[in-house]
Design a protein around this motif. Structure first.
Motif, PDB file in Angstrom:
ATOM      1  N   SER A  88       2.069  -5.502 -12.881  1.00  0.00           N
ATOM      2  CA  SER A  88       1.125  -5.382 -13.993  1.00  0.00           C
ATOM      3  C   SER A  88       0.170  -4.005 -12.854  1.00  0.00           C
ATOM      4  CB  SER A  88       1.365  -5.520 -14.664  1.00  0.00           C
ATOM      5  OG  SER A  88       2.402  -5.585 -15.839  1.00  0.00           O
ATOM      6  N   CYS A  89      -0.924  -5.482 -12.417  1.00  0.00           N
ATOM      7  CA  CYS A  89      -2.230  -5.115 -12.027  1.00  0.00           C
ATOM      8  C   CYS A  89      -1.978  -3.797 -10.960  1.00  0.00           C
ATOM      9  CB  CYS A  89      -2.601  -6.624 -11.738  1.00  0.00           C
ATOM     10  SG  CYS A  89      -2.794  -7.549 -12.599  1.00  0.00           S
ATOM     11  N   THR A  90      -1.174  -4.152  -9.715  1.00  0.00           N
ATOM     12  CA  THR A  90      -1.007  -2.969  -8.530  1.00  0.00           C
ATOM     13  C   THR A  90      -0.426  -1.873  -9.246  1.00  0.00           C
ATOM     14  OG1 THR A  90       0.843  -5.318  -7.601  1.00  0.00           O
ATOM     15  CG2 THR A  90       0.355  -2.924  -6.913  1.00  0.00           C
ATOM     16  N   ILE A  91       0.328  -2.030 -10.210  1.00  0.00           N
ATOM     17  CA  ILE A  91       0.428  -0.028 -11.142  1.00  0.00           C
ATOM     18  C   ILE A  91      -0.976   0.386 -11.397  1.00  0.00           C
ATOM     19  CG2 ILE A  91       1.737   1.242 -13.070  1.00  0.00           C
ATOM     20  CD1 ILE A  91       3.710  -1.014 -12.312  1.00  0.00           C
ATOM     21  N   THR A  92      -1.973  -0.617 -12.297  1.00  0.00           N
ATOM     22  CA  THR A  92      -2.852  -0.539 -13.103  1.00  0.00           C
ATOM     23  C   THR A  92      -3.982  -0.060 -11.784  1.00  0.00           C
ATOM     24  OG1 THR A  92      -2.889  -1.180 -14.681  1.00  0.00           O
ATOM     25  CG2 THR A  92      -4.631  -0.589 -13.997  1.00  0.00           C
ATOM     26  N   HIS A  93      -3.757  -0.596 -10.499  1.00  0.00           N
ATOM     27  CA  HIS A  93      -4.687  -0.941  -9.017  1.00  0.00           C
ATOM     28  C   HIS A  93      -4.209   0.558  -8.872  1.00  0.00           C
ATOM     29  CE1 HIS A  93      -7.519  -2.465  -6.210  1.00  0.00           C
ATOM     30  NE2 HIS A  93      -6.564  -1.486  -5.321  1.00  0.00           N
ATOM     31  N   ARG A  94      -3.191   1.119  -8.210  1.00  0.00           N
ATOM     32  CA  ARG A  94      -2.820   2.682  -7.814  1.00  0.00           C
ATOM     33  C   ARG A  94      -3.248   3.999  -8.663  1.00  0.00           C
ATOM     34  NH1 ARG A  94       3.399   0.563  -5.640  1.00  0.00           N
ATOM     35  NH2 ARG A  94       2.242   0.044  -3.309  1.00  0.00           N
ATOM     36  N   ARG A  95      -3.274   3.451 -10.166  1.00  0.00           N
ATOM     37  CA  ARG A  95      -4.213   4.207 -11.184  1.00  0.00           C
ATOM     38  C   ARG A  95      -5.426   4.621 -10.876  1.00  0.00           C
ATOM     39  NH1 ARG A  95      -0.677   2.654 -16.543  1.00  0.00           N
ATOM     40  NH2 ARG A  95       1.214   3.223 -15.755  1.00  0.00           N
ATOM     41  N   PHE A  96      -6.223   4.150 -10.412  1.00  0.00           N
ATOM     42  CA  PHE A  96      -7.663   4.688 -10.223  1.00  0.00           C
ATOM     43  C   PHE A  96      -8.228   5.236  -8.632  1.00  0.00           C
ATOM     44  CE2 PHE A  96      -8.090   0.894 -12.919  1.00  0.00           C
ATOM     45  CZ  PHE A  96      -9.396   0.057 -13.255  1.00  0.00           C
ATOM     46  N   PRO A  97      -8.332   6.696  -9.134  1.00  0.00           N
ATOM     47  CA  PRO A  97      -8.701   7.944  -7.734  1.00  0.00           C
ATOM     48  C   PRO A  97      -9.369   6.505  -7.220  1.00  0.00           C
ATOM     49  CG  PRO A  97      -9.426   8.457 -10.074  1.00  0.00           C
ATOM     50  CD  PRO A  97      -9.304   6.979 -10.669  1.00  0.00           C
ATOM     51  N   ALA A  98     -10.445   6.333  -6.879  1.00  0.00           N
ATOM     52  CA  ALA A  98     -11.123   5.014  -5.724  1.00  0.00           C
ATOM     53  C   ALA A  98     -10.439   4.585  -4.753  1.00  0.00           C
ATOM     54  CB  ALA A  98     -12.488   5.206  -5.933  1.00  0.00           C
ATOM     55  N   MET A  99      -9.758   4.027  -5.619  1.00  0.00           N
ATOM     56  CA  MET A  99      -8.712   3.126  -4.930  1.00  0.00           C
ATOM     57  C   MET A  99      -6.773   3.504  -4.776  1.00  0.00           C
ATOM     58  SD  MET A  99      -8.634  -0.026  -7.559  1.00  0.00           S
ATOM     59  CE  MET A  99     -10.685  -0.660  -8.343  1.00  0.00           C
ATOM     60  N   LYS A 100      -6.917   4.694  -4.620  1.00  0.00           N
ATOM     61  CA  LYS A 100      -5.995   5.481  -4.713  1.00  0.00           C
ATOM     62  C   LYS A 100      -5.305   5.040  -2.792  1.00  0.00           C
ATOM     63  CE  LYS A 100      -5.175   9.303  -7.420  1.00  0.00           C
ATOM     64  NZ  LYS A 100      -4.516  10.747  -8.305  1.00  0.00           N
ATOM     65  N   GLY A 101      -6.451   5.543  -1.762  1.00  0.00           N
ATOM     66  CA  GLY A 101      -6.361   4.928  -0.490  1.00  0.00           C
ATOM     67  C   GLY A 101      -5.683   3.991   0.272  1.00  0.00           C
ATOM     68  N   HIS A 102      -6.092   2.839  -1.114  1.00  0.00           N
ATOM     69  CA  HIS A 102      -6.275   1.625  -0.804  1.00  0.00           C
ATOM     70  C   HIS A 102      -4.792   1.007  -0.400  1.00  0.00           C
ATOM     71  CE1 HIS A 102      -9.726  -0.609  -2.694  1.00  0.00           C
ATOM     72  NE2 HIS A 102      -9.839   1.100  -2.404  1.00  0.00           N
ATOM     73  N   GLN A 103      -4.610  -0.344   0.744  1.00  0.00           N
ATOM     74  CA  GLN A 103      -2.954  -0.218   1.043  1.00  0.00           C
ATOM     75  C   GLN A 103      -2.314  -1.550   0.340  1.00  0.00           C
ATOM     76  OE1 GLN A 103      -3.192  -1.278   5.284  1.00  0.00           O
ATOM     77  NE2 GLN A 103      -0.583  -2.137   5.748  1.00  0.00           N
ATOM     78  N   ILE A 104      -1.492  -1.212   0.181  1.00  0.00           N
ATOM     79  CA  ILE A 104      -0.749  -2.043  -0.938  1.00  0.00           C
ATOM     80  C   ILE A 104       0.758  -3.305  -0.196  1.00  0.00           C
ATOM     81  CG2 ILE A 104       0.384  -3.470  -3.245  1.00  0.00           C
ATOM     82  CD1 ILE A 104      -2.587  -2.150  -3.595  1.00  0.00           C
ATOM     83  N   VAL A 105       0.170  -3.853  -0.062  1.00  0.00           N
ATOM     84  CA  VAL A 105       1.444  -5.280   0.965  1.00  0.00           C
ATOM     85  C   VAL A 105       2.109  -5.568  -0.227  1.00  0.00           C
ATOM     86  CG1 VAL A 105       1.938  -7.139   3.286  1.00  0.00           C
ATOM     87  CG2 VAL A 105      -0.042  -5.780   2.904  1.00  0.00           C
ATOM     88  N   THR A 106       3.389  -5.198  -0.228  1.00  0.00           N
ATOM     89  CA  THR A 106       4.989  -6.174  -1.212  1.00  0.00           C
ATOM     90  C   THR A 106       4.635  -7.594  -0.973  1.00  0.00           C
ATOM     91  OG1 THR A 106       6.380  -4.937  -0.693  1.00  0.00           O
ATOM     92  CG2 THR A 106       5.059  -4.064  -2.032  1.00  0.00           C
ATOM     93  N   GLN A 107       5.372  -8.417  -1.825  1.00  0.00           N
ATOM     94  CA  GLN A 107       5.828  -9.410  -1.375  1.00  0.00           C
ATOM     95  C   GLN A 107       7.419  -9.717  -0.259  1.00  0.00           C
ATOM     96  OE1 GLN A 107       7.362 -11.839  -4.334  1.00  0.00           O
ATOM     97  NE2 GLN A 107       7.229 -13.647  -3.566  1.00  0.00           N
ATOM     98  N   GLU A 108       8.005  -8.463  -0.798  1.00  0.00           N
ATOM     99  CA  GLU A 108       9.449  -8.440  -0.266  1.00  0.00           C
ATOM    100  C   GLU A 108       8.408  -8.144   1.550  1.00  0.00           C
ATOM    101  OE1 GLU A 108       8.118  -6.765  -2.902  1.00  0.00           O
ATOM    102  OE2 GLU A 108       9.833  -8.301  -4.135  1.00  0.00           O
ATOM    103  N   THR A 109       7.829  -7.039   1.814  1.00  0.00           N
ATOM    104  CA  THR A 109       7.460  -7.365   3.527  1.00  0.00           C
ATOM    105  C   THR A 109       7.300  -8.210   3.551  1.00  0.00           C
ATOM    106  OG1 THR A 109       6.599  -4.501   2.520  1.00  0.00           O
ATOM    107  CG2 THR A 109       5.424  -5.414   4.194  1.00  0.00           C
TER     108      THR A 109
END
Length: 727
Positions: free
Chosen positions: A120-141
């Motif tokens: 849930s926090c990952t989805i919310t994190h991606r919605r913030f315009p200032a954080m759109k460029g942040h790199q998210i590494v998933t557990q599967e990766t």
């Protein structure tokens, strides 16, 4: 380190551990020696010693003006630490670091924010315009990755603008900057030139790749050296045990000799004692017998005096006197009263004083540590020369100044003929790191020479050794009484053969015959090549009236024959750039300076030369160098005919001249001269001062030439070959 880390599924703690505090790196900083430590550890270390030394390699380090804080951060170690933390934190039951576990467990990691996030926090994190460029590494990766993903990298932020990522590089300042810095502190202009880091990084990667390429060969050398040292360490107990065994055997032999000598001496003392005792017993018996006779005579005389009557005394006195005189006479002859003539005791005399023997024992056996200079095969080279079948030939092994008294144990040389049969070789030291590999080939054809040093092949080994030139005057590639040679415009060797009456062109490096062409005339003597590549050949003898100078094209066609009236007995020839020629004339005892058409310009050396032979010319100084067989000297004239100087002392020692023949000049103006009779190939300075002897060549060597690759080619007339010597 990176390759080892990425190649394993689990992290090795030593890659993440500071060598000083033995904990995970905290703000890792890189020293100039490329070793990494915690910033705090380095600060504490720097307070304890000045100048600062690397705790690992002890290299002295000069810190920047900012101190430890000015050292570069090891971003790669930071990435490893982040990834290690993520791998550990992404496991079951680890709460989200944003909602603190109110939702399901953590499932991903934000590289920029360095936090674990639930879904849930990952989805919310991606919605913030200032954080759109942040790199998210998933557990599967994370779980699928066997190492650190290439995309898993912490962003580097500007130290001045903490919310700005470093995206530019100012080349004049050699500094990473952010977008804001390119506007405020590093605007594009004469003093600043910020460029995107991608292009700079690619260039730097190429530089690093070049460094890898430079390191690898040295790394292989160091690994080989390490193998050698390990091998020597493993062999050290064996050599020590062998030395102990030798020492033990040596001293056991000495002690056995001492024991044997002791037994011999003791036995001899006993034997001598028995012999002396027997002598003394015999003497004792004789003395006792004599004493008994004297005692008996004494008592008889005493009793007679005490108790005998006058009649009795008168009757017995004569008999008593006779007996006593017999006893006294026997004692004087047989038993000396001072007893000096008989053996009385057995004594032992020291053949060698104990003190002296102690010194000898101290010198009995010596323990040494052999220092064996290991010659680096990669720095060695072998000079290969064409060889004659049936004649001794020498290849030169150059150890590049590496001199080893044990070199023969380190070098293996194998020479095989075309059929694969081994040809015996010998290795002889020539000093200054040079070693001669001598051999005598029996058959023609390409031979194979393998040279190994310390079990490793010398650069270029195995070599092809051409054995082609023979005594036969008939076949191409064979020589018949060569008298002179010259180097053509392609660096090949043009040889004038008196026996076969031809000029033959050879490849100077391989000895292979390239072509040949016949020449006219009798008593062929000298050859030179003009600026157009034409061959100029002198021939003739005053008795035959065939003296001439012939010019042949580069293809070997006769273009003209010069027979000037001034020419009587031509020997050496040298051609100037403008086509003029200087020819030595034996009958006229001078050198002739001729026009290209053969007309005489002037005579040089008339009245000074006795029997001029070969000529060399230095046009840069307008000098002519002439060897004189009769005077045993070298004369130097200018082109106007004036004698500049002469040098040479007749003799058979080095530095002396005995019928000097061929002469040539090196680029420094030194003169190289070969003697026909004492066979010295020698170098003299521009003023005629003796410098050194290059080699001792075959008898009756004539013309010489200096090849472009720095060899001296010598025409061996009697040996019917060309020999090459390293200059």
């Amino acid at each position: 380190m990176a390759s080892k880390m990425q190649g394993s599924a689990e992290f090795d703690e030593r890659f993440l551990t500071c060598p000083v505090c033995l904990l995970h790196f905290r703000d890792p900083r890189v020293l100039p020696c490329l070793h990494t430590f915690c910033r705090e550890c380095l600060q504490e270390w720097a307070t304890k010693q000045q100048p600062l030394e690397c705790p690992t390699c002890r290299t002295q380090v000069s810190l920047p003006d900012q101190g430890v804080d000015g050292l570069r951060t090891n971003f790669y170690v930071n990435n490893l630490l982040d990834f290690a933390a993520v791998k550990k934190g992404a496991g079951p039951g680890v709460p989200c670091q944003v909602c603190e576990g109110r939702e399901e467990g953590a499932r991903s990691w934000c590289v920029q924010c360095a936090v674990l996030l639930c879904e849930s926090c990952t989805i919310t994190h991606r919605r913030f315009p200032a954080m759109k460029g942040h790199q998210i590494v998933t557990q599967e990766t994370l779980e699928a990755s066997g190492g650190v993903p290439s995309s898993f990298q912490r962003k580097a932020f500007c130290p001045k603008h903490e919310d700005q990522v470093l995206t530019f590089y100012c080349e004049p300042c050699q500094t990473l900057v952010c977008v804001a810095c390119t506007v405020v502190d590093h605007p594009r202009g004469d003093e600043h030139n910020p460029v995107e880091i991608g292009a700079v990084a690619e260039r730097k990667k190429r530089h690093l790749q070049e460094l890898l390429g430079n390191i690898q060969p040295r790394g292989r050398e160091v690994e080989a050296a390490l193998c050698d040292v390990k091998r020597e360490i493993s062999e050290l107990p064996t050599s020590a045990n062998a030395a102990i065994a030798q020492a033990t055997a040596y001293f056991d032999q000495l002690m056995a000799l001492l024991r044997d000598r002791k037994e011999e001496v003791v036995e001899e003392i006993g034997s001598r004692c028995r012999g002396v005792g027997k002598c003394l017993e015999t003497e004792k018996e004789e003395i006792e017998f004599e004493l008994a006779g004297l005692t008996s005579a004494f008592e008889f005389c005493k009793q007679t005096l005490a108790h005998g009557s006058d009649v009795h005394v008168i009757e017995i006195e004569g008999q008593a006197r006779q007996r006593v005189e017999e006893l006294l006479t026997a004692s004087t002859k047989e038993v000396p009263t001072n007893l000096t003539a008989r053996p009385s005791q057995v004594v032992f005399s020291e053949g060698t004083a104990v003190v002296e023997f102690r010194d000898d024992v101290a010198r009995a056996g010596r323990v040494e540590v052999q220092v064996k200079v290991k010659v680096d095969a990669s720095k060695c080279s072998v000079e290969i020369k064409p060889a004659l079948p049936g004649f001794s030939n020498v290849c030169l092994l150059d150890t590049n100044g590496q001199i080893s008294s044990e070199l023969k144990d380190d070098v293996t040389v194998t020479l095989s003929d075309p059929s694969g049969q081994a040809v015996p070789t010998q290795l002889r030291g020539k000093g200054r790191g040079l070693w001669g590999i001598s051999y005598t080939p029996e058959v023609r054809g390409n031979h194979r020479l393998e040279v190994n040093v310390n079990g490793r092949p010398v650069a270029g080994s195995p070599y092809d050794v051409s054995v082609q030139w023979s005594h036969s005057p008939h076949g191409e590639g064979e020589l018949s009484y060569p008298t002179d040679l010259a180097v053509d415009m392609d660096g090949n060797i043009a040889v004038l053969e008196q026996g076969s009456k031809r000029v033959q062109i050879f490849d100077a490096k391989t000895g292979q015959s390239l072509r040949c062409f016949p020449v006219d005339g009798r008593c062929l003597f000298a050859i030179d090549i003009d600026s157009n590549g034409q061959f100029i050949v002198t021939s003739g003898h005053p008795f035959y009236s065939t003296q001439a100078i012939r010019v042949y094209s580069r293809e070997g066609k006769l273009t003209k024959t010069l027979k000037p009236d001034c020419l009587s007995d031509p020997f050496g020839v040298a051609v100037l750039q403008d086509g003029r020629m200087v020819v030595a004339d034996g009958t006229q005892k001078s050198c002739l300076l001729l026009q290209p058409d053969g007309s005489l310009i002037r005579e040089i050396g008339k009245g000074q030369l006795q029997y001029p032979q070969f000529i060399a010319v230095d046009e840069s100084r307008d000098l002519v160098f002439v060897t004189d067989w009769g005077a045993h000297k070298v004369f130097v004239f200018d082109l106007e005919g004036k004698l500049k100087f002469k040098f040479g002392k007749e003799g058979w020692n080095e530095g002396e001249l005995q019928c000097p023949a061929g002469i040539t000049l090196d680029p420094s103006g030194n003169m190289i001269v070969v003697n026909r009779d004492n066979c010295f190939l020698q170098v003299f300075g521009p003023d005629g001062t003796y410098l050194r002897t290059v080699a001792v060549v075959r008898e009756r060597s004539h013309g010489i030439a200096l090849t472009p690759d720095g060899h001296i080619a010598v025409a061996c007339h009697s040996g019917q070959c060309i020999e090459f010597y390293k200059y």
